[in-house]
Design a protein around this motif. Sequence first.
Motif, PDB file in Angstrom:
ATOM      1  N   ASP A 479       0.859  -1.182   0.000  1.00  0.00           N
ATOM      2  CA  ASP A 479       0.000   0.000   0.000  1.00  0.00           C
ATOM      3  C   ASP A 479       0.899   1.237   0.000  1.00  0.00           C
ATOM      4  O   ASP A 479       1.358   1.684   1.053  1.00  0.00           O
ATOM      5  CB  ASP A 479      -0.904  -0.012   1.241  1.00  0.00           C
ATOM      6  CG  ASP A 479      -1.799   1.208   1.324  1.00  0.00           C
ATOM      7  OD1 ASP A 479      -2.487   1.376   2.354  1.00  0.00           O
ATOM      8  OD2 ASP A 479      -1.819   2.014   0.356  1.00  0.00           O
ATOM      9  N   ARG A 480       1.159   1.792  -1.191  1.00  0.00           N
ATOM     10  CA  ARG A 480       2.095   2.914  -1.291  1.00  0.00           C
ATOM     11  C   ARG A 480       1.563   4.161  -0.591  1.00  0.00           C
ATOM     12  O   ARG A 480       2.310   4.890   0.055  1.00  0.00           O
ATOM     13  CB  ARG A 480       2.372   3.209  -2.772  1.00  0.00           C
ATOM     14  CG  ARG A 480       3.211   2.140  -3.459  1.00  0.00           C
ATOM     15  CD  ARG A 480       3.292   2.349  -4.956  1.00  0.00           C
ATOM     16  NE  ARG A 480       1.996   2.083  -5.595  1.00  0.00           N
ATOM     17  CZ  ARG A 480       1.750   2.272  -6.893  1.00  0.00           C
ATOM     18  NH1 ARG A 480       2.712   2.725  -7.684  1.00  0.00           N
ATOM     19  NH2 ARG A 480       0.558   1.997  -7.392  1.00  0.00           N
ATOM     20  N   THR A 481       0.269   4.413  -0.683  1.00  0.00           N
ATOM     21  CA  THR A 481      -0.310   5.597  -0.035  1.00  0.00           C
ATOM     22  C   THR A 481      -0.260   5.466   1.486  1.00  0.00           C
ATOM     23  O   THR A 481       0.115   6.415   2.192  1.00  0.00           O
ATOM     24  CB  THR A 481      -1.753   5.795  -0.502  1.00  0.00           C
ATOM     25  OG1 THR A 481      -1.778   5.988  -1.915  1.00  0.00           O
ATOM     26  CG2 THR A 481      -2.377   7.005   0.183  1.00  0.00           C
ATOM     27  N   GLY A 482      -0.618   4.312   2.005  1.00  0.00           N
ATOM     28  CA  GLY A 482      -0.573   4.113   3.452  1.00  0.00           C
ATOM     29  C   GLY A 482       0.846   4.208   3.992  1.00  0.00           C
ATOM     30  O   GLY A 482       1.074   4.775   5.064  1.00  0.00           O
ATOM     31  N   LEU A 483       1.792   3.639   3.241  1.00  0.00           N
ATOM     32  CA  LEU A 483       3.190   3.704   3.674  1.00  0.00           C
ATOM     33  C   LEU A 483       3.680   5.143   3.682  1.00  0.00           C
ATOM     34  O   LEU A 483       4.452   5.545   4.568  1.00  0.00           O
ATOM     35  CB  LEU A 483       4.048   2.835   2.758  1.00  0.00           C
ATOM     36  CG  LEU A 483       5.524   2.679   3.158  1.00  0.00           C
ATOM     37  CD1 LEU A 483       5.649   2.130   4.573  1.00  0.00           C
ATOM     38  CD2 LEU A 483       6.244   1.768   2.163  1.00  0.00           C
TER      39      LEU A 483
END
Length: 545
Positions: A479-483
């Motif tokens: 999850d690039r956005t969450g990271l």
Amino acid sequence: MQALDASAIRRWADACVRSLAAHREDIDRINVFPVADGDTGTNLLQTMSSALDSLLRSNPSGAGTALSALAKGALAGARGNSGVILSQVLRGLAEAVGTASTATGASLRKALLRADELAVEAVSAPSPGTVLSVLRAAAEAARDCPSDELGEVASAASRASAAALAETPRQLAVLARAGVVDAGGRGLVVLLDALAGVVTGHVPEPVVPSRVPRPAAALTTARESGSADYEYEVMYLIDGLAGAGADRSDRSAEEEAAAALRTALRALGDCVSVVGDGDGLWTVHVHCTDIGAAVEAGVEAGRPHRITVSRFADQVAAQAGRFTRDRAVVALVRGDGVAELFEGEGAVVLRVAGALDPADLLAVLTGTRARHVVVLPGVPDLRSEVDDAVSQAVAAGQDAVVVPMTSPVQALAALAVHDASRRANDDVVAMAEAAAATRRGEIGHAVQEAITWVGRCLPGDLLALLDGEVVHVEPAPGDRTGLARDLVDLMLVPGGELVTALLGEDAPDGLAEALEAHLRVAHPEVELVVYPGGLPGAVLVVGVE
């Protein structure tokens, strides 16, 4: 101040650079011995700037390691005979203080005496009335100072150096004829005054004018010859003097080889110096006519590199028309969006696609036609290439300085405080402080299997890095956005007022909006600025100030 620690050494080095910059033109104007080439002030400033740059790149644990960093930087960047002598003064200070965390009045006394010894050894034919006389007077005053208080020792050395400088025209006829004091000695007084200022909080008032009245007899004194008989200044760094495979712990072979090289160079010219940093690197300086023979002597002795040759007759004329503006900032970046961002802020941009050829950077530096150039290497792992190009630019007479950094967000922070109306060295210090104060983070993809501080990663996994260290591994695709949200939260734990985000090629749609919404709730006091960076192979690069 009772003792100098690493922080005080840095303040002294910074004060030296500032003061030399302020006095550079005056020192250049009075430079008449051994050759009236008008560059002693410039050489001292560039040598001390190289020393300061070396210190800023290091992480000294105390006064001794800070002085050692200064000495190594001065030797590597030494310009002219005056720069060589300065490098040995700093080496003497470093050797005397050793690994101690602080330098007291007693250690400063010892340090100046050792600096005096090394400086005399650095000159092939020591002459009274030069910087050596000024340094000797300072060392003897420190030795004879009845107090061990650091301020008393530093002030005694400063006062004695100024008094000795006033005597130089009476010791050297060429100075008397020109009606000036020794230029190198004047530079040393500047450095000792700066030291006294840092220690006592009071910078001594200049007590010696640069120019002195000329007696009538001075106008009829026979002209000295000396290095005026030689056309060129040849300088290079050299290592391997002890021979391949020699024991580095035994310095006798190196010293013998250095002595033999000095002898060979004295047969070719004068103003010969072959001096080292105590760790295998040596710098060579000679005034001569046969350039090839001077270089061949180095080849026979070891491995010469960074060879520079200057023709005295060309120096003044070449510098006069070379520069068309005073300042420029050169930024090294990757990604079209980042390049356009820096160009919009007025920087000269070198786009780095893969490996960097130092010749390409050197061409950009000289192409700016600027007298002072600040380099912002916003790309990691290019230190040696950048140092190589900048060293060549400095050797050619351009005042080029690298601000230490490894990320484009640090480069942006430095560029944001750039002010061309400030003195050049003040501006560099401000930019360096801004870059150092910027925490940097990055999200990218692992390219190979590895063990990190937080566990194993496989090719394609998402990696979150904070100040160069992996702090989170998320299995692909992740999850690039969450990271990104988690990384920014972690970076804001110590606090912060501004978050700068550069979107990479692999940034998901809506990442900027997601970060803005998250910060509005979690950190409403923080300002967010997002730019489309186009960084290859990256999801996000973020900086916190």
